[in-house]
Write a protein that holds these residues in place. Structure first.
Motif, mmCIF file in Angstrom:
data_model
loop_
_atom_site.group_PDB
_atom_site.id
_atom_site.type_symbol
_atom_site.label_atom_id
_atom_site.label_comp_id
_atom_site.label_asym_id
_atom_site.label_seq_id
_atom_site.Cartn_x
_atom_site.Cartn_y
_atom_site.Cartn_z
ATOM 1 N N LEU A 16 -3.099 23.857 -22.824
ATOM 2 C CA LEU A 16 -1.886 23.175 -21.985
ATOM 3 C C LEU A 16 -0.681 23.108 -23.080
ATOM 4 O O LEU A 16 -0.727 22.863 -24.223
ATOM 5 N N LEU A 17 0.605 23.362 -22.410
ATOM 6 C CA LEU A 17 1.641 23.232 -23.199
ATOM 7 C C LEU A 17 2.550 21.868 -22.670
ATOM 8 O O LEU A 17 2.864 21.886 -21.268
ATOM 9 N N ILE A 18 3.055 21.078 -23.580
ATOM 10 C CA ILE A 18 3.739 20.034 -23.214
ATOM 11 C C ILE A 18 4.668 19.754 -24.216
ATOM 12 O O ILE A 18 4.711 19.725 -25.443
ATOM 13 N N THR A 19 6.176 19.781 -23.750
ATOM 14 C CA THR A 19 7.022 19.664 -24.475
ATOM 15 C C THR A 19 8.115 18.585 -23.865
ATOM 16 O O THR A 19 8.047 18.164 -22.766
ATOM 17 N N GLY A 20 9.011 17.912 -24.808
ATOM 18 C CA GLY A 20 9.842 16.980 -24.336
ATOM 19 C C GLY A 20 9.510 15.490 -24.337
ATOM 20 O O GLY A 20 10.323 14.748 -24.216
ATOM 21 N N GLY A 21 8.111 15.157 -24.402
ATOM 22 C CA GLY A 21 7.729 13.913 -24.510
ATOM 23 C C GLY A 21 7.894 13.047 -23.035
ATOM 24 O O GLY A 21 7.658 11.799 -23.083
ATOM 25 N N ALA A 22 8.097 13.676 -21.885
ATOM 26 C CA ALA A 22 8.012 12.990 -20.706
ATOM 27 C C ALA A 22 6.758 12.518 -20.399
ATOM 28 O O ALA A 22 5.651 13.152 -20.465
ATOM 29 N N GLU A 23 6.681 11.184 -20.320
ATOM 30 C CA GLU A 23 5.384 10.532 -19.908
ATOM 31 C C GLU A 23 4.828 11.040 -18.708
ATOM 32 O O GLU A 23 3.224 11.077 -18.573
ATOM 33 N N GLU A 24 5.016 11.483 -17.810
ATOM 34 C CA GLU A 24 4.630 11.629 -16.428
ATOM 35 C C GLU A 24 3.905 13.222 -16.851
ATOM 36 O O GLU A 24 2.673 13.377 -16.293
ATOM 37 N N TYR A 25 4.485 14.129 -17.792
ATOM 38 C CA TYR A 25 3.601 15.057 -18.014
ATOM 39 C C TYR A 25 2.555 14.955 -18.984
ATOM 40 O O TYR A 25 1.512 15.744 -18.843
ATOM 41 N N ILE A 26 2.422 13.977 -19.766
ATOM 42 C CA ILE A 26 1.564 13.692 -20.629
ATOM 43 C C ILE A 26 0.367 13.042 -19.940
ATOM 44 O O ILE A 26 -0.968 13.321 -20.216
ATOM 45 N N ALA A 27 0.837 12.213 -18.874
ATOM 46 C CA ALA A 27 -0.256 11.663 -17.933
ATOM 47 C C ALA A 27 -0.966 12.646 -17.195
ATOM 48 O O ALA A 27 -2.277 12.630 -16.998
ATOM 49 N N GLU A 28 -0.262 13.461 -16.716
ATOM 50 C CA GLU A 28 -0.769 14.711 -16.013
ATOM 51 C C GLU A 28 -1.647 15.438 -16.790
ATOM 52 O O GLU A 28 -3.042 16.019 -16.337
ATOM 53 N N ALA A 29 -1.366 15.926 -17.769
ATOM 54 C CA ALA A 29 -2.189 16.701 -18.912
ATOM 55 C C ALA A 29 -3.741 15.735 -19.125
ATOM 56 O O ALA A 29 -4.711 16.462 -19.227
ATOM 57 N N LYS A 30 -3.379 14.556 -19.403
ATOM 58 C CA LYS A 30 -4.711 13.717 -19.619
ATOM 59 C C LYS A 30 -5.672 13.769 -18.363
ATOM 60 O O LYS A 30 -6.926 13.740 -18.526
ATOM 61 N N LEU A 31 -4.881 13.552 -17.272
ATOM 62 C CA LEU A 31 -5.758 13.596 -16.026
ATOM 63 C C LEU A 31 -6.718 15.114 -15.747
ATOM 64 O O LEU A 31 -7.812 15.147 -15.610
ATOM 65 N N CYS A 32 -5.597 16.026 -16.159
ATOM 66 C CA CYS A 32 -6.507 17.368 -16.272
ATOM 67 C C CYS A 32 -7.529 17.271 -17.359
ATOM 68 O O CYS A 32 -8.723 18.003 -16.827
ATOM 69 N N LEU A 33 -7.440 17.047 -18.443
ATOM 70 C CA LEU A 33 -8.493 17.080 -19.390
ATOM 71 C C LEU A 33 -9.593 16.070 -18.745
ATOM 72 O O LEU A 33 -10.717 16.341 -19.004
ATOM 73 N N CYS A 34 -9.358 14.924 -18.283
ATOM 74 C CA CYS A 34 -10.430 13.983 -17.656
ATOM 75 C C CYS A 34 -11.350 14.846 -16.727
ATOM 76 O O CYS A 34 -12.541 14.742 -16.805
ATOM 77 N N SER A 35 -10.499 15.492 -15.913
ATOM 78 C CA SER A 35 -11.409 16.102 -14.764
ATOM 79 C C SER A 35 -12.137 17.433 -15.537
ATOM 80 O O SER A 35 -13.270 17.751 -14.974
ATOM 81 N N ALA A 36 -11.602 18.060 -16.332
ATOM 82 C CA ALA A 36 -12.304 19.116 -17.151
ATOM 83 C C ALA A 36 -13.683 18.688 -17.723
ATOM 84 O O ALA A 36 -14.692 19.535 -17.630
ATOM 85 N N PHE A 37 -13.373 17.706 -18.656
ATOM 86 C CA PHE A 37 -14.625 16.936 -19.316
ATOM 87 C C PHE A 37 -15.689 16.421 -18.324
ATOM 88 O O PHE A 37 -16.972 16.576 -18.652
ATOM 89 N N ALA A 38 -15.257 16.162 -17.317
ATOM 90 C CA ALA A 38 -16.158 15.159 -16.475
ATOM 91 C C ALA A 38 -16.913 16.529 -15.510
ATOM 92 O O ALA A 38 -18.057 16.388 -15.378
#
Length: 305
Positions: A16-38
């Motif tokens: 996953l690539l996250i640049t710029g610090g936008a909270e919505e993209y960080i939240a999306e990435a964490k939701l993605c990771l939660c789904s993957a590990f689940a």
């Protein structure tokens, strides 16, 4: 860009690539990771996750390898026109060289519906993965360039290296929200960059990266779909019955999850996600954007009598 701490591996590495610090993209990435590990469950063997970011603190405690983003290198990769998606191609090449095994680049706006391990068998020498086929590209061009549209899939795109890149009649564009490659393709990336730069110069389209990677993988491998494993909810031009796009709905789901567990660590969030589940918003689409606008306009007219 320095190499991350985990050794080269033949495990499947998701990036996953996250640049710029936008909270919505960080939240999306964490939701993605939660789904993957689940979806992986207790056994996480054979699959690794790497987050390339300039926001390393946001992923502290998550079961991922955090790769600090070298801002200077990333900027250089953008080229003279400073194109973010061009830099992503260069980053993917660097990752294939660094990781030493198959790599799957995923956008932040994805969730896993099945085990991430399933894509491993679809990636190997001569075998690649993209999200799904989208057919021939539809390019929005000004009238003076519109004549190029009909010729594009059959034309030769001139690259900056002087080489012409020929698109076969049967060529299809694939969505690049998921890009799974084997390291045997790393020596072909100059072709991807040549196509990208040639398409950008001719068409000035944001889909140049997608066209370039579709060309690379379609020319040198057999491409398989990933949309039965990974849902990509990027479609901001679709509306649900509640008047929100799929992406807005998934961001609300992420917000609800994190607000319900404000001080939870990553493993607690993964367990909470697994027990809670996630609705399938894209499969309940009821309005395209234009239809939804007409619907709302009609409602307003009724209210005004």
């Amino acid at each position: 860009m320095s190499q991350a701490s985990d050794p080269a591996t033949q495990d499947l590495t998701y990036v996953l690539l996250i640049t710029g610090g936008a909270e919505e993209y960080i939240a999306e990435a964490k939701l993605c990771l939660c789904s993957a590990f689940a979806e992986l469950g207790e056994d996480r063997s054979g699959v690794r996750f790497r987050v390339v970011t300039d926001q390393a603190a946001a992923f502290e405690g998550w079961p991922v390898t955090v790769q600090p983003l070298d801002a200077e290198q990333f900027e250089a990769w953008k080229g003279e026109d400073r194109l973010f998606f061009r830099a992503r191609i260069q980053l993917l090449r660097w990752l294939l060289e660094t990781v030493g095994g198959p790599v799957v680049s995923i956008d932040t706006d994805v969730v896993f519906r099945r085990s991430p391990r399933l894509l491993a068998e679809r990636i190997g020498p001569g075998r690649s993965v993209m999200h799904k086929a989208e057919g021939r590209p539809s390019l929005s061009l000004k009238a003076k360039r519109r004549s190029l549209v009909g010729r594009f899939p059959q034309q030769t795109v001139p690259g900056p290296d002087g080489r012409g890149y020929r698109f076969a009649r049967a060529w299809r564009m694939w969505n690049a929200g998921v890009l799974g490659l084997h390291p045997t393709l790393v020596d072909r990336f100059d072709e991807a960059l040549g196509v990208h730069d040639g398409v950008h110069k001719a068409f000035r389209t944001y889909t140049a990266e997608q066209i370039a990677m579709s060309y690379l993988l379609g020319t040198h491998s057999r491409v398989s779909t990933a949309d039965d494993v990974i849902e990509h909810y990027y479609d901001g031009w679709s509306m649900l019955a509640n008047g929100l796009s799929p992406r807005a709905n998934y961001r609300l789901e992420a917000q609800r999850l994190f607000e319900a567990h404000p001080d939870a660590d990553a493993e607690t969030l993964i367990v909470a996600y697994r027990s809670r589940g996630l609705p399938v918003y894209r499969k309940t689409l009821t309005h395209r954007a234009t239809d939804f606008a007409r619907h709302r306009l009609g409602e307003l007219r009724k209210r005004r009598g």
